[in-house]
Write an enzyme that holds these catalytic residues in place. Sequence first.
Site, short mmCIF file in Angstrom:
data_model
loop_
_atom_site.label_atom_id
_atom_site.label_comp_id
_atom_site.label_asym_id
_atom_site.label_seq_id
_atom_site.Cartn_x
_atom_site.Cartn_y
_atom_site.Cartn_z
N ARG A 24 0.98 -14.89 0.60
CA ARG A 24 0.46 -14.98 1.90
C ARG A 24 -0.95 -15.44 1.87
NH1 ARG A 24 1.29 -8.60 3.20
NH2 ARG A 24 0.94 -8.69 1.02
N ASN B 154 -14.99 -5.69 1.46
CA ASN B 154 -14.01 -6.86 1.25
C ASN B 154 -14.82 -8.41 1.66
OD1 ASN B 154 -11.83 -6.03 -0.27
ND2 ASN B 154 -10.27 -6.17 1.67
N GLU C 6 -3.82 -6.38 -5.49
CA GLU C 6 -2.22 -6.70 -6.03
C GLU C 6 -2.47 -7.10 -7.61
OE1 GLU C 6 -0.45 -9.40 -3.30
OE2 GLU C 6 -1.27 -8.41 -1.63
N GLY D 231 -13.10 -21.27 -7.86
CA GLY D 231 -11.79 -21.95 -7.75
C GLY D 231 -11.48 -22.36 -6.77
N CYS E 177 -5.54 -9.73 2.19
CA CYS E 177 -6.77 -8.87 2.68
C CYS E 177 -8.16 -9.48 2.97
CB CYS E 177 -6.87 -7.83 1.69
SG CYS E 177 -5.49 -6.85 1.55
N VAL F 47 0.82 -1.23 -0.01
CA VAL F 47 -0.16 -0.06 0.00
C VAL F 47 0.75 1.29 0.08
CG1 VAL F 47 -1.96 1.23 1.53
CG2 VAL F 47 -1.75 -1.10 1.11
N THR G 68 -6.02 -1.19 6.91
CA THR G 68 -7.10 -1.64 7.37
C THR G 68 -7.45 -1.80 8.66
OG1 THR G 68 -7.35 -2.81 4.99
CG2 THR G 68 -8.95 -3.47 6.70
N GLU H 214 -7.66 1.79 1.80
CA GLU H 214 -7.01 1.55 0.55
C GLU H 214 -7.83 0.24 -0.12
OE1 GLU H 214 -4.70 3.21 -1.16
OE2 GLU H 214 -5.85 1.89 -2.76
N GLY I 114 -7.92 -16.29 -1.00
CA GLY I 114 -6.80 -16.17 -0.15
C GLY I 114 -6.26 -14.70 -0.30
C1 UDX Z 1 -8.43 -7.52 -2.32
C2 UDX Z 1 -9.26 -6.61 -2.61
O1 UDX Z 1 -9.97 -6.80 -4.02
C3 UDX Z 1 -8.94 -5.09 -2.47
O2 UDX Z 1 -10.18 -4.10 -2.87
C4 UDX Z 1 -8.47 -4.70 -1.16
O3 UDX Z 1 -7.92 -3.56 -1.23
C5 UDX Z 1 -7.44 -6.00 -0.93
O4 UDX Z 1 -8.07 -7.34 -1.02
P1 UDX Z 1 -6.63 -8.56 -3.19
O5 UDX Z 1 -6.06 -9.16 -1.95
O6 UDX Z 1 -5.23 -8.11 -4.36
O7 UDX Z 1 -7.43 -7.61 -3.16
O8 UDX Z 1 -6.94 -9.81 -4.34
P2 UDX Z 1 -8.29 -10.15 -5.22
O9 UDX Z 1 -8.24 -9.68 -6.60
O10 UDX Z 1 -9.59 -9.26 -4.51
O11 UDX Z 1 -8.65 -11.76 -4.88
C6 UDX Z 1 -8.69 -12.13 -3.69
C7 UDX Z 1 -8.87 -13.63 -3.69
O12 UDX Z 1 -10.21 -14.04 -4.30
C8 UDX Z 1 -7.87 -14.20 -4.43
O13 UDX Z 1 -7.60 -15.56 -4.00
C9 UDX Z 1 -8.69 -14.58 -5.96
O14 UDX Z 1 -8.12 -15.72 -6.47
C10 UDX Z 1 -9.95 -14.87 -5.27
N1 UDX Z 1 -10.99 -14.67 -6.34
C11 UDX Z 1 -11.42 -13.36 -6.92
C12 UDX Z 1 -11.93 -15.89 -6.48
O15 UDX Z 1 -11.87 -16.83 -6.33
N2 UDX Z 1 -12.75 -15.44 -7.46
C13 UDX Z 1 -13.09 -14.17 -8.21
O16 UDX Z 1 -14.12 -14.23 -8.78
C14 UDX Z 1 -12.35 -13.10 -7.58
#
Ligand code: UDX
Length: 464
Positions: free
Chosen positions: A343, A224, A172, A269, A276, A28, A138, A168, A273
């Site tokens: 992570r 989230n 990622e 899927g 966040c 961040v 957060t 935020e 994970g």
């Molecule tokens: C998330 C939030 O989207 C973001 O707004 C916040 O600030 C931080 O946390 P991020 O952790 O980068 O972002 O990942 P994200 O793209 O949200 O995916 C989170 C998890 O959900 C991943 O394991 C991803 O594979 C899974 N996912 C996402 C699914 O299994 N299916 C989906 O349709 C979308």
Amino acid sequence: MNHFAPPMPLPVPVTRPNTVCVIGAGYVGLTAAACLAAVGHQVQCVESDPARLAEINSGQLPIVEPGLAELVAINRAAGRLGFTASVQEGVSQAQVALLCVGTPPRASGDPDLRQLATAARQLASAALRDLIVVIKSTVPPGTCEAMDVLCAEDARADIELRIVSNPEFLREGRAVEDFFFPDRIVIGAEDDATAHAVLELYPPGTRAVLCDRRSAELIKYAANTFLAVKISFANEIAALCQHLGADSDSVLAGVGSDARIGPAFLGAGPGFGGACLPKDVAGLIATADSLGLDARLAKAARAVNFDTRQRVITTVHAAVGSLAATRIGVLGLTFKPGTDDVRDSVAVAVVDALSGAGAFLSCHDPLAGPVALPGHRVSDPYQAAAGAVALLILTAWPDYARLDPYRLAETMNGNVVIDATSVLDVGAYHDAGLEVLAIGAGIPDSYHPVIVGPLHWALDAALA
Ligand code: UDX
């Protein structure tokens, strides 16, 4: 291999540049510092970890984020971005300070706010002029008020510190793009003038939700958690598909094409994970618990997420029989494609579980950072498949969709491919003599009696 999206358009510069101090050079903080410099602000980023600071100062970045290295280099060269270990140096000229330190989860689900409290106190005692302190980390609702109290103890009496919540939402792998072109930013402040001062940090025209501080803090947890609920819903439907012989991709596309629902975050899927989503769901549950409330949907999302991961393990187990001393190839270790981050990765948890049951694992990932693995790590996906009785895809890297199924079939010692990510072309694999078990795709013979029962009843009624 190109894992990333094409270059994005550049954001519009701000009209009134500020002097900004960013505390923390993690995902961040580093992104915020580079992007704020890129839109015209004068930014000092404070990093307390000497190794991380040395890495950044040597021109390397501790994280992989598309576009970020370029932004850091350009803005450092332009004199708009600097890095230091000293809070005093970082905050000496600042009008605004951003707190971007980690708030890792504790066993209870509550975040550990010690880094935040320490950084806030350091800022308060180092500030030489009025300062807006923006919490981007957060945090549970109520944290801004708690920081008011802490900072008041350390700040000079003639200085006004205004604590603001500006959570935020960057993802990622798309952090720079999300920073420049967010769906919205959320600003929780005590008064309009402070809220607008924070809004001015962002490119003109950025859509903003302005509210009180507790609401802003809760928006992050709630957003989230909603995403987690949506993913778990998709995974629950995928489990139904697997038993019904229906295709989860089609079902979820059909559901998501309703404008009231939308297709985003309906991808089935191995489960969600990352640093966040799991943490924020746990944080929301802990916040509700502390108020004597039961966050049942959030708890269900978490439970379904655990079941989804277990379903992957069960499917592997059922496909290979005994896991003991069975060689399994694993493709994908990061928590999602487009990042090096492992992570709280479901893939790593599945690898641990399979290894715990006695399997020998050979794992590949195109970008994953260092991770303690029970199996060994190889640099080529075909190497991971070599001699494997089964091949398991756990992260939806586009590169895996381009693998040659004939080459895989030749090198494997079995013919089962378990695709937890829906990246493979099942038909092409079938032609190469490989059986693809797509998690969420139907296994037509396994109709469940609960479904068959009413069908019998309807047929009987129709024939009577
Ligand atoms: C998330 C939030 O989207 C973001 O707004 C916040 O600030 C931080 O946390 P991020 O952790 O980068 O972002 O990942 P994200 O793209 O949200 O995916 C989170 C998890 O959900 C991943 O394991 C991803 O594979 C899974 N996912 C996402 C699914 O299994 N299916 C989906 O349709 C979308």
